[in-house]
Design a protein around this motif. Structure first.
Motif, PDB file in Angstrom:
ATOM      1  N   HIS A   1       8.869  -2.175  -8.324  1.00 16.01           N
ATOM      2  CA  HIS A   1       9.117  -1.266  -9.436  1.00 16.01           C
ATOM      3  C   HIS A   1       8.343   0.034  -9.337  1.00 16.01           C
ATOM      4  O   HIS A   1       8.697   1.027  -9.951  1.00 16.01           O
ATOM      5  N   ASN A   2       7.257   0.027  -8.568  1.00 14.56           N
ATOM      6  CA  ASN A   2       6.495   1.268  -8.407  1.00 14.56           C
ATOM      7  C   ASN A   2       7.100   2.045  -7.252  1.00 14.56           C
ATOM      8  O   ASN A   2       7.095   1.574  -6.121  1.00 14.56           O
ATOM      9  N   HIS A   3       7.617   3.227  -7.535  1.00 19.63           N
ATOM     10  CA  HIS A   3       8.224   3.993  -6.452  1.00 19.63           C
ATOM     11  C   HIS A   3       7.181   4.846  -5.736  1.00 19.63           C
ATOM     12  O   HIS A   3       7.225   5.006  -4.521  1.00 19.63           O
ATOM     13  N   HIS A   4       6.271   5.418  -6.514  1.00 21.95           N
ATOM     14  CA  HIS A   4       5.243   6.267  -5.926  1.00 21.95           C
ATOM     15  C   HIS A   4       3.948   6.057  -6.704  1.00 21.95           C
ATOM     16  O   HIS A   4       3.923   6.175  -7.922  1.00 21.95           O
ATOM     17  N   VAL A   5       2.906   5.735  -5.963  1.00 25.88           N
ATOM     18  CA  VAL A   5       1.590   5.532  -6.558  1.00 25.88           C
ATOM     19  C   VAL A   5       0.615   6.524  -5.936  1.00 25.88           C
ATOM     20  O   VAL A   5       0.589   6.677  -4.708  1.00 25.88           O
ATOM     21  N   ILE A   6      -0.143   7.190  -6.779  1.00 25.91           N
ATOM     22  CA  ILE A   6      -1.132   8.160  -6.300  1.00 25.91           C
ATOM     23  C   ILE A   6      -2.506   7.705  -6.753  1.00 25.91           C
ATOM     24  O   ILE A   6      -2.719   7.470  -7.951  1.00 25.91           O
ATOM     25  N   LEU A   7      -3.408   7.554  -5.789  1.00 23.85           N
ATOM     26  CA  LEU A   7      -4.758   7.099  -6.097  1.00 23.85           C
ATOM     27  C   LEU A   7      -5.779   7.978  -5.407  1.00 23.85           C
ATOM     28  O   LEU A   7      -5.493   8.586  -4.367  1.00 23.85           O
ATOM     29  N   SER A   8      -6.968   8.004  -5.958  1.00 22.49           N
ATOM     30  CA  SER A   8      -8.092   8.655  -5.281  1.00 22.49           C
ATOM     31  C   SER A   8      -8.760   7.650  -4.364  1.00 22.49           C
ATOM     32  O   SER A   8      -8.671   6.425  -4.582  1.00 22.49           O
ATOM     33  N   GLU A   9      -9.404   8.144  -3.342  1.00 29.31           N
ATOM     34  CA  GLU A   9     -10.129   7.256  -2.426  1.00 29.31           C
ATOM     35  C   GLU A   9     -11.120   6.414  -3.206  1.00 29.31           C
ATOM     36  O   GLU A   9     -11.732   6.877  -4.164  1.00 29.31           O
ATOM     37  N   ALA A  10     -11.263   5.165  -2.767  1.00 30.21           N
ATOM     38  CA  ALA A  10     -12.169   4.170  -3.354  1.00 30.21           C
ATOM     39  C   ALA A  10     -11.579   3.489  -4.581  1.00 30.21           C
ATOM     40  O   ALA A  10     -12.180   2.534  -5.093  1.00 30.21           O
ATOM     41  N   ALA A  11     -10.442   3.958  -5.054  1.00 31.28           N
ATOM     42  CA  ALA A  11      -9.814   3.277  -6.190  1.00 31.28           C
ATOM     43  C   ALA A  11      -9.232   1.948  -5.727  1.00 31.28           C
ATOM     44  O   ALA A  11      -8.975   1.738  -4.542  1.00 31.28           O
ATOM     45  N   SER A  12      -9.009   1.058  -6.666  1.00 22.52           N
ATOM     46  CA  SER A  12      -8.400  -0.231  -6.321  1.00 22.52           C
ATOM     47  C   SER A  12      -6.884  -0.096  -6.398  1.00 22.52           C
ATOM     48  O   SER A  12      -6.335   0.694  -7.167  1.00 22.52           O
ATOM     49  N   LEU A  13      -6.221  -0.887  -5.576  1.00 19.51           N
ATOM     50  CA  LEU A  13      -4.772  -0.804  -5.444  1.00 19.51           C
ATOM     51  C   LEU A  13      -4.131  -2.129  -5.817  1.00 19.51           C
ATOM     52  O   LEU A  13      -4.618  -3.199  -5.432  1.00 19.51           O
ATOM     53  N   GLU A  14      -3.034  -2.048  -6.556  1.00 20.00           N
ATOM     54  CA  GLU A  14      -2.182  -3.213  -6.738  1.00 20.00           C
ATOM     55  C   GLU A  14      -0.739  -2.728  -6.766  1.00 20.00           C
ATOM     56  O   GLU A  14      -0.365  -1.926  -7.628  1.00 20.00           O
ATOM     57  N   LEU A  15       0.049  -3.192  -5.832  1.00 22.93           N
ATOM     58  CA  LEU A  15       1.474  -2.848  -5.768  1.00 22.93           C
ATOM     59  C   LEU A  15       2.282  -4.082  -6.133  1.00 22.93           C
ATOM     60  O   LEU A  15       2.064  -5.159  -5.591  1.00 22.93           O
ATOM     61  N   GLY A  16       3.237  -3.881  -7.032  1.00 15.82           N
ATOM     62  CA  GLY A  16       3.998  -5.010  -7.531  1.00 15.82           C
ATOM     63  C   GLY A  16       5.180  -5.390  -6.654  1.00 15.82           C
ATOM     64  O   GLY A  16       5.828  -4.542  -6.036  1.00 15.82           O
ATOM     65  N   CYS A  17       5.438  -6.685  -6.584  1.00 16.35           N
ATOM     66  CA  CYS A  17       6.615  -7.216  -5.893  1.00 16.35           C
ATOM     67  C   CYS A  17       7.047  -8.461  -6.644  1.00 16.35           C
ATOM     68  O   CYS A  17       6.251  -9.378  -6.837  1.00 16.35           O
ATOM     69  N   ASN A  18       8.297  -8.474  -7.085  1.00 13.92           N
ATOM     70  CA  ASN A  18       8.843  -9.656  -7.740  1.00 13.92           C
ATOM     71  C   ASN A  18      10.004 -10.185  -6.919  1.00 13.92           C
ATOM     72  O   ASN A  18      10.799  -9.411  -6.394  1.00 13.92           O
TER      73      ASN A  18
END
Lengths: 112, 114
Positions: free
Chosen positions: A7-24
């Motif tokens: 559902h996430n098409h584009h995610v923008i994060l700063s370095e050192a941030a935590s990441l979670e990408l969804g998949c169902n």
């Protein structure tokens, strides 16, 4: 037939941030799930895969994913992203016996 | 280098033409899969060959065909090309007939139809 959705098409994060990408995934009996990464201009590479057993799967480059059957989810995580993690990430499931069905992908941009 | 070789890397051709994309699988892999990647459709499975025989078919148009040769390399033939066929075409290979162990992908052929 088995399928996955991201559902996430584009995610923008700063370095050192935590990441979670969804998949169902859709229910269809035995589930075999994968995460692939495609760095700019490169081929898809396998990050990790889940077949059975421990639902927390560790992959390359510090990535991990958790299979949660009750939520039909297989989210990708990384505690601290780097600029070099900028890429497109694909969740995939085995469809039938022979081929992988890929989600639409999530583009991750990490800002230095 | 993943071990899966695709040629050419880039191809520009006109509508109505026919092109052939080539894939050499990783050494020891018997299965070859073809995928089309476009902005609007994402990664679409086209067709799979295992040890020379067609094993599975996906969203492959009738204008497209493929084959796997005795030396296990594969060719994807695209004919009567349309603008909408412009995409990145990936080949992948695996040891067995199924996807259970994941695939190894090539770097793709970028096809531009003008």
């Amino acid at each position: 037939a088995q399928s996955v959705s991201q559902h996430n098409h584009h995610v923008i994060l700063s370095e050192a941030a935590s990441l979670e990408l969804g998949c169902n995934y859709s229910y269809g009996g035995t589930v075999n799930l994968f995460w692939y990464v495609q760095y700019p201009g490169q081929h898809l590479q396998l990050l990790l895969k889940y077949f059975s057993g421990d639902p927390l799967v560790k992959g390359i480059k510090g990535f991990e994913a958790e299979f949660i059957k009750s939520k039909f989810s297989f989210n990708l995580r990384k505690p601290s992203v780097q600029w070099s993690d900028t890429a497109e990430y694909f969740c995939a499931v085995i469809r039938g016996a022979n081929n992988l069905f890929f989600g639409t992908g999530t583009r991750l941009t990490v800002i230095p | 280098d993943s071990g899966v070789t695709q040629t050419p890397k880039h191809l520009i051709t006109a509508t109505g033409q026919r092109v052939t994309l080539r894939c050499s699988p990783r050494s020891g892999d018997l299965s070859v899969y073809w995928y089309q990647q476009s902005l609007d459709q994402g990664l679409q499975f086209l067709i799979q060959y295992y040890n020379g025989e067609e094993r599975a078919k996906g969203n492959i148009l009738e204008r497209f065909s493929a084959q796997q040769f005795p030396d296990l390399h594969s060719e994807l033939n695209l004919s009567s090309l349309e603008l909408g066929d412009s995409a990145l075409y990936f080949c992948a290979s695996s040891v067995g007939a199924g996807a259970r162990y994941g695939y190894t992908f090539g770097s793709g052929t970028r096809l531009t139809v003008v």
